[in-house]
Design a protein around this motif. Structure first.
Motif, PDB file in Angstrom:
ATOM      1  N   GLN A  92       0.391  -1.164   0.046  1.00 56.16           N
ATOM      2  CA  GLN A  92       0.341  -0.070   0.294  1.00 56.16           C
ATOM      3  C   GLN A  92       0.803   1.429  -0.291  1.00 56.16           C
ATOM      4  O   GLN A  92       0.357   2.695  -0.120  1.00 56.16           O
ATOM      5  N   ASP A  94       3.784   3.753  -1.093  1.00 57.86           N
ATOM      6  CA  ASP A  94       3.476   4.853  -2.266  1.00 57.86           C
ATOM      7  C   ASP A  94       4.421   4.939  -3.661  1.00 57.86           C
ATOM      8  O   ASP A  94       4.094   5.078  -4.780  1.00 57.86           O
ATOM      9  N   VAL A  97       3.705  -0.944  -6.473  1.00 55.13           N
ATOM     10  CA  VAL A  97       2.624  -0.620  -7.577  1.00 55.13           C
ATOM     11  C   VAL A  97       1.822  -2.245  -7.771  1.00 55.13           C
ATOM     12  O   VAL A  97       3.208  -3.212  -8.436  1.00 55.13           O
ATOM     13  N   GLU A 141      -6.553  -6.863  -5.781  1.00 52.38           N
ATOM     14  CA  GLU A 141      -6.031  -5.147  -5.758  1.00 52.38           C
ATOM     15  C   GLU A 141      -5.679  -4.725  -6.584  1.00 52.38           C
ATOM     16  O   GLU A 141      -4.075  -5.361  -6.068  1.00 52.38           O
ATOM     17  N   ASP A 143      -3.279  -1.312  -8.895  1.00 50.52           N
ATOM     18  CA  ASP A 143      -3.230   0.014  -9.667  1.00 50.52           C
ATOM     19  C   ASP A 143      -3.164  -0.202 -10.982  1.00 50.52           C
ATOM     20  O   ASP A 143      -4.161   0.714 -10.941  1.00 50.52           O
ATOM     21  N   GLU A 276      -7.686   0.555 -14.648  1.00 45.24           N
ATOM     22  CA  GLU A 276      -7.093   1.607 -13.431  1.00 45.24           C
ATOM     23  C   GLU A 276      -8.622   1.855 -12.495  1.00 45.24           C
ATOM     24  O   GLU A 276      -9.153   2.131 -13.411  1.00 45.24           O
ATOM     25  N   GLN A 279      -9.701   6.667  -9.338  1.00 43.58           N
ATOM     26  CA  GLN A 279      -9.198   7.682  -8.446  1.00 43.58           C
ATOM     27  C   GLN A 279     -10.358   8.122  -7.089  1.00 43.58           C
ATOM     28  O   GLN A 279     -11.091   8.637  -7.553  1.00 43.58           O
ATOM     29  N   PRO A 283      -3.494   9.499  -7.198  1.00 42.03           N
ATOM     30  CA  PRO A 283      -2.494   7.854  -7.601  1.00 42.03           C
ATOM     31  C   PRO A 283      -1.197   8.034  -6.416  1.00 42.03           C
ATOM     32  O   PRO A 283      -0.750   8.927  -5.712  1.00 42.03           O
ATOM     33  N   LYS A 284      -0.555   6.669  -6.211  1.00 41.35           N
ATOM     34  CA  LYS A 284       0.551   6.354  -5.612  1.00 41.35           C
ATOM     35  C   LYS A 284       1.675   6.909  -7.364  1.00 41.35           C
ATOM     36  O   LYS A 284       0.799   6.899  -8.269  1.00 41.35           O
ATOM     37  N   ALA A 287       2.724   4.138  -9.279  1.00 44.27           N
ATOM     38  CA  ALA A 287       1.591   3.836 -10.072  1.00 44.27           C
ATOM     39  C   ALA A 287       1.644   4.886 -10.968  1.00 44.27           C
ATOM     40  O   ALA A 287       1.458   4.627 -11.925  1.00 44.27           O
TER      41      ALA A 287
END
Length: 298
Positions: A92, A94, A97, A141, A143, A276, A279, A283-284, A287
């Motif tokens: 999770q 940042d 990905v 889950e 990205d 994707e 959002q 976004p990360k 990613a």
């Protein structure tokens, strides 16, 4: 099926801590609650079970035989829950990905190009999940997802990457053993390596139809395979003719391991899409970098 019977779940965390420390005071410090709260949760759990879990006296705390047996099971169960939770939380960050795609896309397109991304962003961790179907992404889950499809699912944001040209491929050895294959219609008498999937991969029947050639299933031998990696491996082994997707087999063509027995090609109406999730937050960063790198390959 409902899981039952389940005790008060908060009490299990309290019980595990108190049993591990053999101290209500240390359990209270660990869980940042009062000693009275620990006592109430343990009493609540004992009432539910109808058994004593602890032997209490003024100077010590010990487990009953029931308590020792229950502690072993509860601790193992909580460790499993903690491990599963940690695996999710690990991805999770940042700079982490998760990319979901098919086995074919991962093996033939993404992984051969992936070193370039790693060189650009060595600090970003990428997890690649290979699944058999677009339907399977609901179980993960992610990205970014990479799939060949005509339309993206309604709840995903889609960015076209490239369309596809599809043409026959085979090994040089197979063509040497079958010199009669000189024109497109001649392939009907060859061994057609057929991919058995129900989604948007182009079938031999559809491919011949696009070439205005009548497809006769009994014209020649067939080998039915349910995985595109195995279809291409069979072609490399000289076992027949496969439908090659330009962006997936280009390396094999460049190396000469596969060749085109005829020049006929069909352009697909579907495309490879970058998908994707919609959002709800920023976004990360990882990613975003991966997304920009994918678009730079177009």
């Amino acid at each position: 099926m409902r899981i039952s019977p389940l005790p008060p779940l908060n009490s299990l965390v309290v019980f595990e801590s108190a049993a591990r420390h053999l101290s209500f005071t240390r359990a209270a410090d660990e869980l940042n609650v009062t000693q009275g709260a620990i006592s109430r949760q343990i009493r609540h759990l004992e009432d539910y079970l109808g058994r004593k879990l602890f032997i209490r006296d003024k100077r010590s705390l010990s487990l009953t035989s029931t308590g020792m047996e229950y502690y072993d099971s509860i601790q193992q169960s909580l460790l499993l829950v903690a491990g599963a939770t940690g695996n999710i939380l690990q991805w999770q960050g940042d700079q982490q990905v998760t990319v979901v795609t098919t086995h074919a896309m991962a093996s033939f397109w993404l992984l051969p190009r992936f070193n370039a991304f790693q060189e650009l962003h060595p600090d970003i961790d990428v997890r690649i999940l290979a699944v058999d179907s677009l339907k399977d992404i609901r179980h993960n889950e992610f990205d970014i997802a990479l799939f060949f499809c005509h339309e993206a699912p309604a709840d995903l944001t889609a960015t076209p990457l490239f369309a596809e040209n599809v043409f026959p491929v085979c090994s040089p050895g197979y063509l040497e053993k079958n010199p009669h294959i000189q024109h497109t219609e001649d392939m009907l008498k060859g061994t057609l390596l057929t991919l058995e999937v129900g989604e948007e991969w182009l079938s031999w029947q559809a491919w011949f139809r696009a070439c205005n050639i009548e497809y006769k299933a009994d014209a020649g031998p067939r080998m039915n395979i349910n995985n595109y990696l195995l279809v291409i491996q069979s072609a490399l082994n000289g076992q027949g003719l496969a439908l090659g997707w330009e962006n997936l087999v280009d390396d094999y063509l460049a190396s000469g391991l596969l060749i085109k027995p005829v020049s006929t090609s069909v352009e697909t109406t579907s495309q490879f899409l970058m998908l994707e999730p919609e959002q709800t937050a920023r976004p990360k960063q990882g990613a975003e970098y991966f997304r920009k790198w994918l678009l730079s390959l177009i």
